[in-house]
Design a protein around this motif. Sequence first.
Motif: not given
Length: 267
Positions: A222-241
């Motif tokens: 099965y294919a895997v969408a690996c999100l590891c490179k997004l983890v913990g990075r402020p530019e990808y997180m909704a810090t406006q909340f």
Amino acid sequence: MNLRIHKWAIVKRLCYLSLFASVLACGYTDDSINKPPVDVSVTPPNGNTPTLPAAADCDCPVDTPVASTPPTAFARTLIIGNSIMLHLPLPNVGWPYSHGMAASAPQADFVHLLTANLQRVLPSASVTLANGGDFERAYWTYDLSQLDNAFVSKPNLVIVRISENINDKLVDANNFGVHYKRLLDYIAAHSAPDAKIVCSTSFWNNPKSDAVIRTIAAERGYAVACLCKLVGRPEYMATQFTNPGVAAHPNDKGMAEIARILWAQIQ
């Protein structure tokens, strides 16, 4: 007279409650996407923190561009997800919306972005959502028949977009691998015979469950969408909340990246 008014008020309230219950039971339709309500905690469980993963825990494949061959058309897509997929309003934490937490608008969440891609290839393509949060939080006792209604259409593309609500400290003790295999067996048995199954790792730092997901998916091809490179990075997180649980979710840029990574594996 007062008694008659009081009785009418009670009847009216019961009608509202009945309508609300029917919405919870049956889901609702928005932009041709069938969405069952998702009611999950927005606070990362103990052991799940949206911090940067250690380099050894991030085992993503090399990010390659999508092939230039004509994209595959999928008529019936099912996404099994959690609050990143859909969360109904939760005003007490500053979330008054009904789409993927914490996108700025429905059209900015990964579900709508993926749907747009799928419908560009096949305009009649349908996308159905199923709540996977209950499986994440108690997979060792989860009754898979709860998903039966979601598979009535026999989807030919299933995206297993869960893992954030799995307590990484209990992965070994609760035999997550055994139950994840059980989930994938169920999906394969209830989907179209030629269905494509795409798994996903976590947007939060869950190295143990991510490793299990990658291993089992590889065993089954099965294919895997690996999100590891997004983890913990402020530019990808909704810090406006201001609420930390909501802020740990992907912002528009994070949603776009999730959709892009998923689309690359779908094709």
